[in-house]
Every structure is written in structure tokens, then in C-alpha cells.
Motif scaffolding. Sequence first.
Motif, short mmCIF file in Angstrom:
data_model
loop_
_atom_site.label_atom_id
_atom_site.label_comp_id
_atom_site.label_asym_id
_atom_site.label_seq_id
_atom_site.Cartn_x
_atom_site.Cartn_y
_atom_site.Cartn_z
N GLU A 152 0.87 -1.18 0.00
CA GLU A 152 0.00 0.00 0.00
C GLU A 152 0.90 1.23 0.00
O GLU A 152 2.13 1.10 -0.01
CB GLU A 152 -0.88 -0.01 1.26
N GLN A 153 0.26 2.43 0.09
CA GLN A 153 1.11 3.62 0.03
C GLN A 153 2.14 3.62 1.16
O GLN A 153 3.33 3.78 0.95
CB GLN A 153 0.29 4.92 0.15
N ASN A 154 1.63 3.48 2.41
CA ASN A 154 2.57 3.64 3.52
C ASN A 154 3.05 2.30 4.11
O ASN A 154 3.88 2.29 4.99
CB ASN A 154 1.96 4.50 4.64
N ASN A 155 2.52 1.16 3.67
CA ASN A 155 2.97 -0.13 4.20
C ASN A 155 3.54 -0.98 3.08
O ASN A 155 2.89 -1.19 2.06
CB ASN A 155 1.81 -0.89 4.84
N ILE A 156 4.74 -1.47 3.29
CA ILE A 156 5.34 -2.34 2.26
C ILE A 156 5.34 -3.76 2.80
O ILE A 156 5.91 -4.02 3.87
CB ILE A 156 6.78 -1.89 1.94
N TYR A 157 4.67 -4.69 2.11
CA TYR A 157 4.56 -6.06 2.61
C TYR A 157 5.49 -7.02 1.89
O TYR A 157 5.62 -8.16 2.30
CB TYR A 157 3.12 -6.56 2.45
N SER A 158 6.09 -6.59 0.75
CA SER A 158 6.88 -7.56 -0.02
C SER A 158 8.17 -7.86 0.72
O SER A 158 8.74 -6.99 1.39
CB SER A 158 7.19 -6.98 -1.41
N ARG A 159 8.65 -9.16 0.60
CA ARG A 159 9.87 -9.56 1.30
C ARG A 159 10.84 -10.10 0.27
O ARG A 159 10.90 -11.31 0.05
CB ARG A 159 9.54 -10.62 2.33
N PRO A 160 11.56 -9.21 -0.41
CA PRO A 160 12.36 -9.65 -1.56
C PRO A 160 13.37 -10.75 -1.21
O PRO A 160 13.46 -11.74 -1.92
CB PRO A 160 13.08 -8.37 -2.01
N GLU A 161 14.07 -10.61 -0.05
CA GLU A 161 15.10 -11.61 0.20
C GLU A 161 14.47 -13.01 0.40
O GLU A 161 15.02 -14.01 -0.03
CB GLU A 161 15.99 -11.23 1.39
N LEU A 162 13.26 -13.04 0.99
CA LEU A 162 12.61 -14.33 1.17
C LEU A 162 12.23 -14.92 -0.18
O LEU A 162 12.49 -16.10 -0.46
CB LEU A 162 11.35 -14.14 2.03
N LEU A 163 11.67 -14.07 -1.08
CA LEU A 163 11.24 -14.57 -2.39
C LEU A 163 12.45 -15.08 -3.16
O LEU A 163 12.38 -16.11 -3.84
CB LEU A 163 10.54 -13.45 -3.16
N MET A 164 13.55 -14.35 -3.00
CA MET A 164 14.77 -14.74 -3.70
C MET A 164 15.18 -16.13 -3.24
O MET A 164 15.52 -17.03 -4.03
CB MET A 164 15.89 -13.75 -3.37
N PHE A 165 15.07 -16.34 -1.92
CA PHE A 165 15.50 -17.61 -1.33
C PHE A 165 14.60 -18.75 -1.82
O PHE A 165 15.05 -19.82 -2.17
CB PHE A 165 15.42 -17.48 0.20
N ILE A 166 13.31 -18.45 -1.89
CA ILE A 166 12.38 -19.49 -2.31
C ILE A 166 12.59 -19.80 -3.79
O ILE A 166 12.59 -20.93 -4.23
CB ILE A 166 10.93 -19.05 -2.07
#
Length: 1260
Positions: free
Chosen positions: A1246-1260
Motif C-alpha cells: 500500500e502507500q505507507n505499508n510495504i509487505y513484499s519480502r524480496p530476500e525471502l522470495l529470492m530464497f524461495i
Amino acid sequence: MDTEIAKTQEERRRMEQELASLTSLTYDRDLYGGADRDAYVSSIPVNDDDEANNLDAMDSEVARKLASYTAPKSLFNEIPRGADDDDSNLGFKKPGKIIDREDEYRRRRLQRVISPERHDAFAAGEKTPDPSVRTYADVMREQALQREKEETLKAIAKKKKEEEEAAKAEGPKRRNRWDQSQDTDAAAAPAKKAKATSDWDLPDATPGIGRWDATPTPGRVSDSTPSVGRRNRWDETPTPGRVADADATPSGGVTPGATPAGMTWDATPKGLATPTPKRQRSRWDETPATMGSATPMAGATPAAAYTPGVTPVGAMDVATPTPSAINLRGSITPEQYNLLRWEKDIEERNRPLTDEELDAMFPQEGYKILEPPASYVPIRTPARKLLATPTPLGTPLYQIPEENRGQQFDVPKEAPGGLPFMKPEDYQYFGALLNEDEEEELTPEEQKERKIMKLLLKVKNGTPPQRKTALRQLTDKAREFGAGPVFNRILPLLMQPTLEDQERHLLVKVIDRVLYKLDELVRPYVHKILVVIEPLLIDEDYYARVEGREIISNLSKAAGLATMIAAMRPDIDNIDEYVRNTTARAFSVVASALGIPALLPFLKAVCQSKKSWQARHTGIKIVQQIAILIGCAVLPHLRSLVEIIEHGLNDENQKVRTITALSLAALAEAAAPYGIESFDSVLKPLWKGIRSHRGKVLAAFLKAIGFIIPLMDAIYASYYTKEVMFILIREFQSPDEEMKKIVLKVVKQCVSTEGVEADYIRSDILPEFFRNFWVRRMALDRRNYKQLVETTVEIANKVGVADIVGRIVEDLKDESEPYRRMVMETIEKVVANLGASDIDARLEELLIDGILYAFQEQTSDDANVMLNGFGAVVNSLGQRVKPYLPQICGTIKWRLNNKSAKVRQQAADLISRIAVVMKQCQEEQLMGHLGVVLYEYLGEEYPEVLGSILGALKAIVNVIGMTKMTPPIKDLLPRLTPILKNRHEKVQENCIDLVGRIADRGAEFVPAREWMRICFELLEMLKAHKKGIRRATVNTFGYIAKAIGPQDVLATLLNNLKVQERQNRVCTTVAIAIVAETCSPFTVLPALMNEYRVPELNVQNGVLKSLSFLFEYIGEMGKDYIYAVTPLLEDALMDRDLVHRQTAASAVKHMALGVAGLGCEDALVHLLNYVWPNIFETSPHVINAVMEAVEGMRVALGAAIVLNYCLQGLFHPSRKVREVYWKIYNSLYIGSQDALVAAYPTLEDEQNNIYSRPELLMFI
């Protein structure tokens, strides 16, 4: 030879005469001395009292002869009984009234008046307090008046005494006026009268002396008694500070000898400044008129002991008849004159109070004035006059009295409407509940009062369910009822003299609950509550003290520090020592509740009070109580507390000096082993003080030093110890018991500190120490005895075994048994601490000789000391005992044959103590012999002795091994089987231990049939009360199953699942699980699962519980059996019965935890699907089991899978559903927070909340 025959024949003839002949009348000479008919008991006593009366006449000859096999009763009466002789050791005591076990000091609580409520400054804010409410200032004023009055009375008494002494010293003894003959001329009488010193003769105008005329103020009821030196029959309660007290301080707490009369009146501005023999006017003379209104109490609640009508306050205008007035009546003897005075006095005191006087005594509201009945005529006849004895004018004839049919006798009314039974003493408080007719006409206030009374009666006398609901209602409605009505009802109840422990506990519980609810509303009632609760702090019952602390601490949190100080400040320098003592203890609780820093400024002010030594004394006592109560938590505030009280060591008042030293001791004890730097400032005064003081003060100073020395560094400790030692050694000879205890304690502390060398102790301390303390008298008092043993052990730690044991070993043969016991206990502790390496051969002989003598000569019940001592000595000597063993065993065998059960028991116990040493000395033959002897004694009838014999056999079997045991195991075990039936705990425990040991180590020596027989006996043992017995039994099943195979044992156990008692079934399930563990699960599971088909709840639950324990015990082995039991658990998890699901869930938990990580996830997910629907159960046990199963699944399956189950309900519209899911989520989060990260759903940013977890996705 012939003479002997003749003698025998003569005796025979005499005996035949004595035997009852059929023809003549004969008496039993044994019982009734001679042939005296009167000696027969002619009636059977009706009750025990009669019997006791009959026996008490020197316990009557008959009883004495009949009871000849015990000691004479007269001796038993003299022996001090132990406290726990009577019923108390049966496990339940009769409910006792509190007052019965209180001493005179503790009973003083009943003399305190429950004070009226006080002004709450916080609630009022800026408003001026209502004049009818007592403010802090009023209370302080009353206290001051009270103290001043007390001091004036003391001073008057003292002055009177001095005058008497002066009169005595004047010349030859004057004749007392009672000695004068009747015909002495009347003119002399008044003159002599002026000199005489009877209490009644002092002019009545001085209100200070009249014994009747002080209104009792809240301080305590009997303030009206002045503390005159001699006891008077009117002195109900001796005033605490009587002049006659041994260590009372000079009246008024002044410096003795400041002026010739010995008083400086700081308190009274115009008092007895110049000490002259003639009578002085006191301040109290100046305005007698106002005395009546000086202390009107604004609504004081009178305690039971004080009836408002007793003290005619206004009777100040009484005048003593003047000599001239007497002369007008003609000549009169001193006796007659006195009678006249008495009469006038009594008449004056007993005259009815006028309305004005009553108005002055009672508050304006709260009382209604009753009209006297029309028929009432006050008695005004002279019949009661002392001088006139009326002569009857004729013989009065008997008249038949009219019968009054409407008279009410004292038959207690039935308590209406389900109220519990009322005791007679409850009528005073709850009487109003009996007439329920006018309930409708009551005002709302009165109805509320009535409701409170009903609830309190239920709490006090009701059944447990009634009590519970009443307590709940009182708590819930506390604010609605209001603090006033509630406390005004509860507190008088707690002051009731006939209260029992249980009732007090319940009422205190009510106060506790109500306090929580009322919170700041209790402020006006703080002092009231304290008056009632403070006595709990000095109760001898530990739990009462804890309850008292609990309440005061809650009270102080509710009312706040300012209110607490305002309420208790007046009591700090109360005249009554009892009030000061309890107040100090209460203050320490307040300090621990609100923190010491909050109280420090106040304490500082109190401890430096210039006005009264009482205040200083109490302030310092508060510090002592704080140290005792909160222990090492004083460390942060140690320096400030020491600074507050240090000046007390040089106080002019002896009591203050004593309490200061005791407080320092308490602080040092609490702070040990830290905090020496805080005590720097007091070391010098303490060391000076021990040189200048004697008696109690010295004891206190020594105590303080004893606790401070252990805190020091070695060098200082050594120096200070040497300084204090010579005073200690001087005090060794003190006859005072208290001093002895303190000296022993201080010696122990000094000796145990590092810097003190052994040589110094040997040369300087030991000779005096043993000469003064190791005497028989010390063994008689329990506390002295303990302290002496501890100190001697401490000295031994420094100077070694030989020195100490060598000095006391001879005393093992002393004729006083308590003393021998004390010696034995000391030797035991010393030898156990330090071993026997430096005991030489000679000492060793003396020691063995002594302990054998002491062991054989003991008669008392407390045999443990001797046994432990014997055991400790023999065990520490080890191999060196070998030469003495034959002698010891001879003694044991001889004593096993003694007719006294106690002796046999001690002998058997001794075997179990020394078996290990006999093995060390290779005396196996001797042990085998003892084994046979013990085996022969298995027929013992006393269970205590039998238990000890089994214990001894167990010790021998343990040490000697199964193969060498004599008698052989195959003979021993069948002899034990019937003993398993014995219901005595000691026998059961020792027997099952022995059987278990044989089953474990020597099962092959016994045929299988015998083991089966034992199995059946063991089932009974599962009913035992003691957990140790049940545990041993369950383990024995495992050993037997191992020995003879699981099938038969299992059959027995499975049958036992059908019984009713739960305890029995639970133990059986544990036993089945243990059998499964010892013999592998595959031997047990088929039979167990087969048993589940029995359509009976108990059996099925038992099987499930067994499975639960089984999987708990076998752990990882469960992976081979999980698929086998899954169908059974499915069925159980779908059962209608709650308990089925609960037990199955618990089995699933243990299974999941056991097979975690072993690849059984499919079965676990399958089972989780069956467990999950149960998460909405409400029964606490079921929901616990289910939640634990889910936790187990979290461990075995990982948090992600459980989270997926959980997500579906986290945002459910119904709150009840959401709550359960969140509860599961929270426990998941607590248990494996890190594992959840990967499982959270992917959400859009959302505008003020970031929920994505790039390092986790990278790991998966």
C-alpha cells in the motif's frame, strides 16, 4: 532344708487363706488393702470428671495398683507435655477460639477502641472539613491530652510516694489512723486526717486523681487507671508504664536526677517545677468546669468493654466536707467520718446524669432519647445507706407471685430464610436479622445494612457454597454498599472475643476482597481497619501473620502513603506499648508495599523526635521490622536506614538504645554478606557501648556486633573479634537465658569469620566455653540446646574434630539423657562435617564405647538423634570399625529380642545405618547372620517395628547381593507376599521397596507363580495414600513383567481397568505403559487395543490413557506403532464423550512429540483433522488437552501447516470464533515466530505499508 520346706508350707497356707473361700466373706487384698468394706467403690462414676476426682486423691490406691505396668499417674502429671501430644497429630485440630491461645499481652487487642472514621483530605479537596468529622489535628490533640494526663497521673503518684517516704523518714513511726481507739477526741481527727494518705482523701476537686472521671479515648479502654505504684482493686489492666515496673523509665521519660524531685516537666508549662513537699495545684485544677467537654468523642464506636454510662464526666463539684462542718455534727470517729465520705462520694458518683452531661458525652446525631416508662420510679430510699441498717417493721409474709404467661424465655429464634445457624454470641451483631416482620418499613439505608449483615452471617457461619456466593456478592456490590456500612459491620465482628481461627480467616478474606473493590473509598476507615488487622501481625499462627501483611499492604496501596501516615502517626507515640509494637510492624509492611524511599523522610523525622522517647523507640523499631520483613532488599537503602537510627545508640533512654542495637543487628543480618561500609558510623559507638553497658542493653549491643563482624574483611574481623571476646568471655557466666543465647550466637559468628585463628580459639575461648556452656542445664531448653550445638559445630570447623570431640566424648556416659542427646547430636554434626581422620586410636575407643552406651541407655521417644549419631560415627570411621563390629552386632541382636517395641525398632534401624560399613569391612558372614535373625523376626506384630525390620533387610540385600543373601531369596520372597497386605504406610513402603529390588535383581530365584501372586497383592497397593508407595508399585510391575513376560501381568492389569476408583485406574494405566516400555510395545498393544472394544467408558478411557502414557514413555519407538493405533484414535476423537476426546488428544500430543522429524507426517495430518474441530470446546480440561495436541502438531508438522489451518478463522465475523483462532495463532507465534515468516500470505503493497519480502522470495 527343713526350714525352707516349713517356710514354703507356711506361705502356701497363707495363700490358701487369702483365696476366696466359699463359706466366709473375703476381700480382694490386692485391690482393697485390708478386709475393709468401706474401701469398695460403691458407685460407677457418671462422667469422666467424677472419675478424675476419684483418681486424684493420690490417684487412689486401686488405680495405682491396677496401672502398675505404667509409670504412676502423678509422675505423668508433672512431665511437661509436648505441644503435639493430643489430637493435633491426628491431622485435624478442634477449631479453637483465638482468645484461648493468646497470652495476656496479645489479649490487649480487645482493649482498643475502633476509632470513628476520619476526614479524607484527598476527597474533600480544598473544602473546610465538616466539624463533626475527626481530622488529623483532632486525633493528635486527643493523643497529646491523653499522654499529658498519663504523665500527670504518674507525676502525682510519684509525688505521693515521695511524700510517704518523707513522712516515714521524719521520725518515729506514727500510729496509723486505723489504730486509733474509738474514743479519740474528735478535734484531733481532722488534723490527722490531713496527713493520712488514702486515695479517697485527696480533695475531689482534683480531677487528675479521681479514678472514674476520664472519658476513655480511642487510645484504649482503661486509660482511666492512673499508674499508681501499688495495685488497686480497681486497676483492671495494669498500665504499661507503671512506676513499679522493674525497668520502667522515670515518669515522663525525663532524665533521672535532673532536679531533686527527679522530674523536669518539659511537657507541662506550669507544672510541678519546684519539688516541694506540700501539695501543688496541677494544670488539671484550673478549669474543672470544662473537663466534661474536654474529650467528647465525635461518634466513637465504644468497644464491648466500655459502657457509655460508667463515667459521670461532669461530677467535678464534689467537695470534701471541711473539718468545721464535721464538728457541727458532734464527735465522730475517723471510721464513721470515712464512711460518711464514702457514702457522699458513692452517692455523688452514682447520681443520674443530667441531660446536659449526656449531651456533652454523646454526639448530636446517631442516638435517640428514650422516654422512661410511665411506671418507672427512681430509688431514692436511704435503705442503701452505709450507716443505717434498716430494721424490718414486721415479718414480711410470703406472697404468691403473679404468673406472666407472655414471658419470653431464652429460646433462640430460628434464623429465617435459609440463613445459617447463629451462635449465642452472634446475637449481639446479627440479632436484627431474627425479626423480619418490619423488613418492608425499613429505609433503603437500613435495608442495605440488613443485606450486608445477611451476607456476613453466611460468610461467617454458612456452608461452603453459601459462603462462596456471599463472598462473591459482597465483593461485587462493595462500592454499591459503600465503605462505611461494610466496615462498620465487619470490624466489630473481628473484635468479638469469642472468635475462632476459621471465622477470623473468613472475615479477613472479606476485608481483603472488599479492599480491592473500594480502593480510594477506604481512606476514612484506614485507622479502623488497622486497629483490627494489626494484632494479626503478632499472632503466633504464621498464616494469620501473612494474612495481616497482605491486607495492610493492599490497604496502603489503596489509600496511599499520606493517608497511611496520617492514620498511624498518632499511634507511634501512644502510651500503650502494645499499640506502638503493632504499629511499628504495620509500618514495616507499608514500607515494603510502597517502597522504602517513600517512607524515609517520615522515618527520619520520627526517629529524631525530641518530644517523646516513645516516638523514637517506635521509629527505630520500624526500621528493625523493615529489615526482618524484606531481607536483602534493604541493601539499596542500607546506608540511609543506618544513618536514620545511628544516633539512637547514644540516646538517654535505655529502651531506645536497646532497640537501636537490635535494629542494627536486623539490618546487618538482612544485608549479609554485603554492606559493611554502611555500618562504619556505628562501629565506634557499639564498641564503646559494650564496655559501658550491662544487662539487656549489653545483650542487644553484642547481638549487633555479632551480626556486623561477619560482614568485615578478615583483618578487621580478627581485630574486632579479639576486642569483643573478653567481654563475651565475661558474659559466659551470665545466668540470664536471653544473654546466653545471644552470647552463643555471637561466638558462633565471630568464630566463623575468616580472620580468627584456630590457636586463638583453642587458648582463649575453648576452656571457658566448655566450662560455662557444656552443662546439663543447657540441654533442657530447646533453643539453648540448638544454639549450643550450632556454635560448637562452628568452633569445630575451625579447631578440628579431635579438640571438640575429645572434650565432650566422656559426656556420652553422663546420667542425664537430654545432655547425652545434645553431646551425640554435636558429635554427629562435627564428624559428618569433618570426617574422622584426626581421631586417634584412644579417642576412637572412647567414642565407640560412648555411642554404644548412649545408644543402649536411651529411653526417650526421640531416637533419631542417637541413630543418626551412631550412623554418622560408624560411617566416617569406615574400615576402623572392624574390630568393634562383633560387639555392635551382639548388642543389636540382643536388643532385637527386647520386650520393648521401641528398642527393637531402634536396633533394626541401626542395622540399616551400618550395613554399608559392614560391607567395607568384609563382614559378609556377620551380615548374613543378621539377615537370618531379621528373617526370623518377620512375624513382628508392631507395624513400626516391622517396617524397620524390612528396611534393615533391604539394606542387607542391597549390600550383600542376591546370590550371597541368607536366607536365600526363594525363601525370603514368599514370606514377604502376605506382608504386602499390611495397611501400615511404613510397612507398605519398605516391603514394596524390598520386593521391587528382588524383582529387579533376583527375579530368577523365584518361581513365576509366586510373582503372579505378588501381582495381585500389588494391585491393592495402588490404593495407598502415599505417592512414593504407588510409584514403587508401578515400577515393580515393570520388573515383574520383565522377569516373567508381559502376558500374565498385562491380563491382571487390564482386568483392573474395570474398577471404580479413579486413582486405582490411573495407576494401572501407568503400570501398563511401564510394562510396555520394559517389554517392548508390540507385546502389549494388541491386547490393549482389543480391550478398547469393551463398551464401557472406564475401560475405554483407561486404554486411551495407557496409550497416552505409553507414547510418552517410548518416545521415538512410537514411529513403528503410530499407523497401528491411528484408527483407534480416530474413533476416540469422534466420540460423544468429552473425556474420550480429551484423553485421545493428550495421546496424540505425546505421539506427535515422540515421532517429530521421523517421517510420519501423513498420519499426523490425518489425526490433526480429527483434533481440529475440538478447538471450540469450553470444558477447561478438554480445551487444554486439545491446545496441547495442536502445540504437539506444531512441533511435529511445523508451524506453517498449523498456520494454514488457523488463517481461515482469524477474521471470522463472530468474536467467539475469532478469539479461539487468535489464541492458537498467539501460541504459534510464541513457539516458532521465525518459522512463520515464510508462511505469511503475500500481500500487495500500500502507500505507507510495504509487505513484499524480496530476500525471502529470492530464497524461495
